[in-house]
Design an enzyme around this catalytic site. Sequence first.
Site, PDB file in Angstrom:
ATOM      1  N   GLU A 122       0.860  -1.184   0.000  1.00 49.43           N
ATOM      2  CA  GLU A 122       0.000   0.000   0.000  1.00 49.43           C
ATOM      3  C   GLU A 122       0.897   1.236   0.000  1.00 49.43           C
ATOM      4  OE1 GLU A 122      -2.770   0.474   3.255  1.00 49.43           O
ATOM      5  OE2 GLU A 122      -3.843   2.055   2.205  1.00 49.43           O
ATOM      6  N   GLY A 254       2.697   2.304  10.947  1.00 48.93           N
ATOM      7  CA  GLY A 254       2.416   1.498  12.132  1.00 48.93           C
ATOM      8  C   GLY A 254       2.243   0.030  11.786  1.00 48.93           C
ATOM      9  N   ALA A 255       1.347  -0.247  10.840  1.00 44.24           N
ATOM     10  CA  ALA A 255       1.082  -1.637  10.478  1.00 44.24           C
ATOM     11  C   ALA A 255       0.272  -1.667   9.196  1.00 44.24           C
ATOM     12  CB  ALA A 255       0.306  -2.338  11.594  1.00 44.24           C
ATOM     13  N   MET A 256       0.121  -2.866   8.637  1.00 43.89           N
ATOM     14  CA  MET A 256      -0.536  -3.002   7.344  1.00 43.89           C
ATOM     15  C   MET A 256      -1.433  -4.231   7.314  1.00 43.89           C
ATOM     16  SD  MET A 256      -1.011  -1.810   4.391  1.00 43.89           S
ATOM     17  CE  MET A 256      -2.156  -2.608   3.269  1.00 43.89           C
ATOM     18  N   GLU A 257      -2.631  -4.028   6.772  1.00 44.61           N
ATOM     19  CA  GLU A 257      -3.715  -5.017   6.855  1.00 44.61           C
ATOM     20  C   GLU A 257      -3.724  -6.061   5.749  1.00 44.61           C
ATOM     21  OE1 GLU A 257      -4.161  -1.668   6.152  1.00 44.61           O
ATOM     22  OE2 GLU A 257      -5.672  -1.388   4.578  1.00 44.61           O
ATOM     23  N   ASN A 258      -2.590  -6.382   5.129  1.00 45.79           N
ATOM     24  CA  ASN A 258      -2.566  -7.380   4.052  1.00 45.79           C
ATOM     25  C   ASN A 258      -3.447  -8.588   4.392  1.00 45.79           C
ATOM     26  OD1 ASN A 258      -0.189  -5.884   3.002  1.00 45.79           O
ATOM     27  ND2 ASN A 258       0.761  -6.751   4.832  1.00 45.79           N
ATOM     28  N   HIS A 290      -7.320  -2.434  14.770  1.00 50.60           N
ATOM     29  CA  HIS A 290      -7.486  -1.668  13.529  1.00 50.60           C
ATOM     30  C   HIS A 290      -7.172  -2.542  12.305  1.00 50.60           C
ATOM     31  CE1 HIS A 290      -7.228   2.108  11.104  1.00 50.60           C
ATOM     32  NE2 HIS A 290      -6.377   1.374  10.394  1.00 50.60           N
ATOM     33  N   GLU A 291      -6.020  -3.165  12.324  1.00 45.95           N
ATOM     34  CA  GLU A 291      -5.630  -3.968  11.149  1.00 45.95           C
ATOM     35  C   GLU A 291      -6.565  -5.154  10.984  1.00 45.95           C
ATOM     36  OE1 GLU A 291      -3.732  -2.298   9.398  1.00 45.95           O
ATOM     37  OE2 GLU A 291      -2.899  -1.001  10.965  1.00 45.95           O
ATOM     38  N   GLU A 313     -10.147   3.950   5.891  1.00 48.60           N
ATOM     39  CA  GLU A 313      -9.386   4.376   7.071  1.00 48.60           C
ATOM     40  C   GLU A 313     -10.241   5.099   8.110  1.00 48.60           C
ATOM     41  OE1 GLU A 313      -6.827   3.010   7.727  1.00 48.60           O
ATOM     42  OE2 GLU A 313      -5.939   2.403   5.808  1.00 48.60           O
TER      43      GLU A 313
END
Length: 849
Positions: A122, A254-258, A290-291, A313
Amino acid sequence: MRDAAPTTIYLKDYTPFGYIVDSVHLTFDLAPHATRVKSRIAFRPNPEASDKTFFLHGEELKLIRASIDGAEVTPDVTDKGLTASVPDAPFVWEAEVEIDPGNNTALEGLYMSNGMYCTQCEAEGFRKITYYPDRPDVMSTFTVRINGNLPVLLSNGNPTGKGKGWAEWTDPWPKPAYLFALVAGDLVAHSDGFTTKSGRHVDLNLWVRPGDEGKCAFGMEALKKSMKWDEDVYGREYDLDVFNIVAVDDFNMGAMENKGLNIFNSSAVLASPETSTDANFERIEAIIAHEYFHNWTGNRITCRDWFQLCLKEGLTVFRDAQFTSDMRSAPVKRINDVIELRARQFPEDNGPLAHPVRPESFQEINNFYTATVYEKGAEVIGMLKTLVGDEAYAKALDLYFERHDGQACTIEDWLKVFEDTTGRDLSQFKRWYSQAGTPRVKVEEDWADGTYTLTLSQSTPPTPGQPEKLPQVIPVAVGLLGPNGDEVRGTEVLELTDARQSFTFEGLAAKPVPSILRGFSAPVILEQDSTPAQRAFMLAHDTDPFNRWEAGRALATETLLGMITRDAAPGSDYLDGLLAVMRDDALDPAYRALMLGLPTQSELAGMLHDKGVTPDPMAIWTAVETLRQATAQHMQDLLPRLHSQSLVDGPYRPDAEQSGKRALGSAALALISRLDGGTQAATEYARADNMTLQLSALSCLLKSGKGEAELAAFYEQWRHDRLVMDKWFGLQVALASPDRAPEIARRLTEHPDFNWKNPNRFRALMGGLAMNHAGFHHASGASYELLADWLIRLDPVNPQTTARMCSAFQTWKRYDADRQDLIRAQLIRIAETPDLSRDTTEMISRILA
Ligand code: ZN
């Protein structure tokens, strides 16, 4: 600058891609400097699209070969992608490319972090992995084969094959390329499981580098709680056999929702009582939620294009805030969110970087992962829920999931489900998505014959590209208090839709005191001329916890502004009102700790600027120090009792109750240190057995101008732990006295542990400096110059992190002419750097404009 005329992309220019992707097969032959990626992609013409150009994005790829339906082709290749002529019928595209993950310092695409392969796609990183229509409205199932001699090989979806040196993963859910992920390395799992409400078993793994196993338990619990909560509250069930989370040390965000394979900055997932603060634990719980929540709001339903980023988001931030409110204290969460909104989103919305929640153009999408899109985007959803009510909100969400599952959607689609559910016309509400800037709401009151009239007017200042604003729909939650402090009218939501509008309340015995914008029901600036006595009354009596806190905050702010502009003494309404609240043991310690807070110095500078006063950073700093000292003296007798709150019973737990007590105890210790010069803080430091208490004691010592020995001991104790060392770097700079801040920061950049290519370390130091308001605005300009030096150095290595850090300069026009000259010179120096990235070029030119 790289581009003489950088390309701007517009929302209004959207057109669908000419081809539909039916399936993607990828094979990775991993090698640090020559990874081969073979793709086999089934395309067919898209009947909805008129433009049939076959353009595939691709950047920094070495094309080895390409074929269509098995016949070799030679596409037209540029540095942005390739074009080829293709049949007007379904066809199979195959390509082989070579990439160099070992030299990928931008941390976008496939890269390496401490010997481990990982990806970040992303928003537009997949094009650095292979040629592809890298846009979120192109969705497909993926099968991925990874060949590599590493113990752990992961990708999205379910595992469908495995042998020595290879693994295959199949993701049955169509997804855009930005949700693709691959991880390979020497990792260990902290494993658990979850049974969904329909009885399906899901394997859960948190993958970390050997040595970090002890920091996984909390994250795993947070994941299970999130899965359960999304079932209970939104009816959303997980949809694969396995859910993997990986912790990575080098990560831009912070992080990624793959899909099925979330990748986290290690700072956003690894936690232990010895190395993490209570605030870290709370943040980790929220980011994991969140993720995870993105699996439905983002992945199953994604965005048509990047202008719709807030669709996923804003909604997902709103959902994670609901989750935190349910897990912890709702008022404390709301107050913390508003503090954050004012600290990060308001400066954006009221400065040169202002943009609508749904932007209408951009040069580099990475520059739009902002507080406006995320946090204001979440506020907009909160307002929608307030306006339609909880029941209609739930119905609208059910309809959203039912109607749009598997689609790439727009804000129009989102609003339509609310219109269809409620019959309400949301066209005016939609302005929240298109108009930038923070609305001001002005309050006038009238009282006659038992009728109380509240007149509210709204206006939004101009923002870049938007000189005029139309009135928005502003839900204003109001309650009325009687003269004795009793609530005479419970909360009701007024809908302010006109520029100026009156609301009447009849049958009242006496003129009431209004409690306006309860729960911070809209992201606006309320302009209400109240006397300090009225504020103190609200601080003592308001039944709405947010507005009660807000009354204290307003008193503090007005006292500080008076001290700065009129040389006034600290206000007794503030000091007495605060003391009464702090004495009230019936009040949640976490809430009392928040009451002890003050607006940031940067916020005060913004308010002064709004009043037409040029802020003097040193005068602001002095006022805050003076008020703190006065508060400490005023509460002297109470402080030991408040401090003793942090000595909780039983083993450390990072829950709301214990962390609230520690927050209050730490706030009290900070005041005690002003009276005893840090003597007690030194004792507390020596006996601290968790990072929360250790760091709070160390902060008190540093603020007292002490702590040299403790700082050195802290270094020796924690030098092996990257995340703790980030704190060590950040704290010293953030808490340095203004006169010493630039020099302390500069010295730390020479420290052997300043691994500036690591985003966490870079942000710890440079972000710490930017947070030290008076130190950053040192009259010499030394801090400006230091930051600019490092932005220039980092830009060719990591444009994204550089560009984000440029926002430290976004408020520059508030300050005096000398400081503006100093900052402008640095901004120009950055802008004129040869080959500056597109990311940083866009940020600097917007800030300078
Ligand atoms: Zn997100």
